[in-house]
Scaffold this motif. Structure first.
Motif, mmCIF file in Angstrom:
data_model
loop_
_atom_site.group_PDB
_atom_site.id
_atom_site.type_symbol
_atom_site.label_atom_id
_atom_site.label_comp_id
_atom_site.label_asym_id
_atom_site.label_seq_id
_atom_site.Cartn_x
_atom_site.Cartn_y
_atom_site.Cartn_z
ATOM 1 N N LYS A 266 13.365 7.762 3.612
ATOM 2 C CA LYS A 266 13.561 6.405 3.107
ATOM 3 C C LYS A 266 14.735 6.296 2.139
ATOM 4 O O LYS A 266 15.214 5.199 1.866
ATOM 5 C CB LYS A 266 12.283 5.915 2.422
ATOM 6 C CG LYS A 266 11.095 5.760 3.357
ATOM 7 C CD LYS A 266 9.875 5.260 2.599
ATOM 8 C CE LYS A 266 8.682 5.106 3.531
ATOM 9 N NZ LYS A 266 7.496 4.603 2.799
ATOM 10 N N THR B 106 15.764 1.030 8.704
ATOM 11 C CA THR B 106 14.824 -0.006 8.257
ATOM 12 C C THR B 106 13.978 -0.480 9.422
ATOM 13 O O THR B 106 14.362 -0.374 10.584
ATOM 14 C CB THR B 106 15.556 -1.216 7.654
ATOM 15 O OG1 THR B 106 16.420 -1.785 8.652
ATOM 16 C CG2 THR B 106 16.368 -0.819 6.437
ATOM 17 N N ASN C 98 12.369 -3.252 5.885
ATOM 18 C CA ASN C 98 11.896 -2.298 4.892
ATOM 19 C C ASN C 98 12.389 -0.898 5.258
ATOM 20 O O ASN C 98 12.330 -0.485 6.426
ATOM 21 C CB ASN C 98 10.363 -2.298 4.839
ATOM 22 C CG ASN C 98 9.824 -3.646 4.406
ATOM 23 O OD1 ASN C 98 10.326 -4.253 3.467
ATOM 24 N ND2 ASN C 98 8.793 -4.120 5.100
ATOM 25 N N ALA C 99 12.851 -0.160 4.244
ATOM 26 C CA ALA C 99 13.333 1.194 4.473
ATOM 27 C C ALA C 99 12.208 2.069 4.999
ATOM 28 O O ALA C 99 11.071 1.998 4.528
ATOM 29 C CB ALA C 99 13.901 1.776 3.180
ATOM 30 N N THR C 100 12.501 2.913 5.989
ATOM 31 C CA THR C 100 11.497 3.793 6.569
ATOM 32 C C THR C 100 12.173 5.071 7.038
ATOM 33 O O THR C 100 13.399 5.162 7.071
ATOM 34 C CB THR C 100 10.771 3.110 7.741
ATOM 35 O OG1 THR C 100 9.708 3.966 8.169
ATOM 36 C CG2 THR C 100 11.716 2.844 8.905
#
Length: 707
Positions: free
Chosen positions: A83, A117, A121-123
């Motif tokens: 992340k 993302t 959302n960052a992943t």
């Protein structure tokens, strides 16, 4: 309660969010190197691949030992971009340790980049990478002639970097209701089984309906489960509405496997007019998982966490099965398990069930798990019922010609204080044979044999009983009279026509031919029988089932002259829940219309109970845990002897099926019970109960309150 509801809501939200997201690739953005930052989204993967490949080619130093040995091969690298945009090597596979070390060194030099993302959302993203040895310049690969039909086409991503997670997601297909044609058990409830009872009992079918639970693939030959679900499906396009009304919460299917996950609820609130406390309640939360691996192996697991307080008569009976003076074994909830005290007057009783089911061919099905089984075509069973708590079992079903042969081996427990060994419950074992034979298009006959034994003198599980084709009575004789307790039985079913089916059972524990000839009603004549009839689509009303059943069992049946070889498990009978020394007549009606359903049941019974009042402590044959040597007389033994008790139990239930896939139901029921012994004692006394309940339940098993 608020905490439980909030936790469940969070669980559903998280799981639903995952499922909803897995099909929306549009909102997925891979990690980005700085040189790729200005490119369009659809070009980022290619740029990522090219940049990474070029970096590895420029920085990877082939170890000297590899060059000297003229090695040609590859290095497999599994890594992720987390992340924060940092590269992390998860696993390296190579023939030389020097190649492994070099791969790790190169990845440590990679700069931190912009993380991938998902929905903004960052992943993390995981990849699998193949590095060819000797090294090949990625630019040279790009110059290959792609116009020639014989030239090898190279895709940057597939040739060098593959996204393992993406490949898994890409292999998934729309769920195709796999359970309905699998070797999974159909959760056994009398209400649900009534839906396909008529189809299974049509004249000319080669079905076998006594050994339960059924597996889906056996019933699917006569009943279309998918058509049933589709006929009541609601129009629902949104994810939430589909999951609420029509589908499993989680549905995953690939070429080689599938599984479903559903939450389990049994939330009830009610009122008992005979109780000296406020409301009754049950609060069960759990999870139900079922799935398949390949075409032959399926599995199921369910875990329940429950707290409850029931009608006064039920609480008293549950505590009578528990361990006096104990806080951890204060009661045994019939059909569920051991309970500890919850607050001041409730019970906390966790339950777990599950099994593996393997079908090596169309003739065999093998199951190993923790659950319950049932043999019979009626509401009750005098052979093997599902009224006791779950137990460990191994089951072999064999189908061929017009025969179904069921072998079941069970590991049971005796949880009474007088048989505990160093604080541990006594283990005992049961082995059953049941052979079902379709004699003709209308007539079915079944033969039953069972033996109970326990771990005495290190005997343990007697391997002799693993033989599926022997006679247990002979082994019991060879091992000694007190080494086991064998029971014989028979069943019969006759299809009068496609609307009426007659059925019956006979159970034989022990008998004396001389006593029968003499007519002296000896205690040795321990047997019982059942007679019943089912009327499908009664009076031309579609989906109306009417049923009448009579059961009676003589005193001392299922009991034994030892302290443990009774036909019971966890202080509960393995056959009829009234034990022995009783007779009863049952009337049942069941009706369904689309998602609506209703059940009505009336029971008239008579039992012979013990007095246990200090002056008369004899066993009159109703309590199968009592030693039969404690009887007051040898002859003149008849049903109802002892403290004769008349019982009336009436019950009406109506409900609405919210979700047919998970069997989630909204229901209300009212039961009326009159318990009238000839003599009131400290443990047996007259009661009149009216119990009303309203609830939301995932209906996966039978729960009996009519004792």
């Amino acid at each position: 309660m608020q905490t439980i509801k909030r936790s469940l809501c969070i669980f559903l939200t998280v799981v639903s969010g995952f499922l909803y997201a897995q099909n929306i690739d549009t909102y997925e953005k891979p990690p980005v190197f700085p040189k790729c930052d200005s490119l369009a989204v659809e070009e980022l993967k290619t740029c990522f691949n090219n940049t990474l490949n070029q970096f590895i080619y420029k920085n990877f130093k082939v170890p000297e030992v590899v060059n000297e040995e003229n090695y040609k091969g590859d290095v497999q690298i599994l890594f992720e971009v987390d992340k924060e945009g940092t590269f992390k090597v998860l696993y390296v596979d190579a023939i030389y340790d020097e190649l492994k070390d070099e791969a790790k060194r190169v990845f440590e030099q990679l700069p931190k980049i912009t993380p991938g993302t998902y929905n903004g959302n960052a992943t993390f993203f995981q990849y699998s990478l193949t590095v060819k040895i000797p090294l090949i310049d990625p630019k040279e690969l790009a110059k290959e002639d792609t116009t020639s039909q014989n030239a090898k086409k190279v895709d940057d991503l597939n040739a060098v970097v593959s996204n393992e997670i993406d490949s898994i997601n890409n292999s998934l297909v729309k769920y195709q209701k796999k359970e309905y044609k699998s070797s999974l058990n159909i959760p056994f409830t009398h209400t649900y089984y009534s839906r396909f009872d008529a189809s299974m009992n049509a004249i000319g079918t080669n079905s076998h309906t006594a050994a339960k639970p059924f597996v889906y693939e056996d019933v699917a030959r006569y009943y279309d489960f998918e058509a049933e679900k589709e006929s009541v499906a609601k129009d629902a396009e949104g994810w939430w509405t589909r999951k609420l009304w029509n589908e499993h919460l989680v549905e995953v299917q690939s070429k080689d496997y599938w599984f479903t996950i559903d939450p389990v609820l049994d939330l009830q609130v009610g009122k008992d007019t005979d109780a000296d406390f406020g409301t009754t309640y049950n609060n069960t939360r759990g999870i139900y998982i079922q799935g398949g691996l390949g075409s032959k192996l399926t599995f199921s697991a369910s875990v329940f966490e429950s707290q409850g307080r029931f009608a006064q008569y039920y609480n008293q009976f549950a505590e009578s099965l528990g361990k006096p003076g104990s806080d951890t074994e204060v009661a045994v909830i019939p059909g569920r398990g051991i309970a500890k005290r919850f607050k001041s007057d409730g019970y906390d009783y966790p339950v777990a069930e599950g099994y593996l089911s393997y079908s090596p061919s169309k003739h065999f099905n093998i199951q190993f798990g923790h659950g319950r089984n049932f043999i019979g075509d009626g509401y009750r069973s005098l052979l093997q019922s599902d009224v006791a708590s779950p137990y460990t079992f191994l089951k072999l079903n064999t189908n061929f010609w017009k025969i179904k042969y069921t072998n079941t081996w069970m590991w049971l427990r005796d949880i009474r204080p007088e048989v505990e060994e160093d604080g541990a419950f006594l283990t005992k074992y049961m082995a059953n044979h049941y052979l079902s034979w379709n004699v003709s298009k209308r007539l079915n006959i079944g033969l039953f044999e069972s033996v109970m034994w326990y771990d005495v003198n290190g005997r343990g599980f007697d391997i002799n009983y693993l033989n599926p084709v022997i006679f247990y009575r002979a082994i019991e004789f060879e091992s000694g009279q007190d080494a086991g307790n064998a029971i014989l039985g028979a069943t019969a079913k006759y299809k009068w026509n496609n609307k009426v089916t007659l059925y019956g059972q006979f159970i034989l524990d022990e008998f004396s031919l001389d006593a029968i000839k003499g007519g002296d009603k000896s205690w040795k004549n321990k047997y019982g029988y059942q007679l019943g009839v089912k009327y499908y689509n009664a009076f031309k009303v579609k989906n109306l089932l009417l049923q009448a059943e009579y059961n009676q069992v003589r005193p001392y049946t299922y009991s034994h002259n030892s302290i443990v070889l009774n036909y019971a498990h966890a202080n509960q009978p393995m056959a009829h829940l009234w034990g022995a020394n009783f007779k009863e007549f049952i009337l049942i009606g069941r009706y369904k219309y689309k998602r609506w359903y209703g059940d009505a049941k009336v029971i008239f019974g008579q039992r012979g109970l013990d007095f246990n009042d200090g002056t008369d402590n004899f066993s009159y044959g109703g309590d199968i845990y009592r030693n039969e040597e404690d009887r007051p007389f040898d002859t003149g033994v008849e049903i109802g002897q002892g403290n004769k008790t008349n019982i009336f139990h009436g019950e009406f239930l109506a409900g609405y099926i919210i979700n047919p896939a998970s069997n989630l139901r909204l229901f209300t029921n009212i039961s009326v019970r009159n318990f009238d012994p000839n003599a009131n004692t400290t443990t047996t006394f007259k009661t009149n109960t009216v119990w009303f309940n309203l609830g939301l339940r995932t209906d996966l098993f039978n729960w009996y309150f009519d004792f």
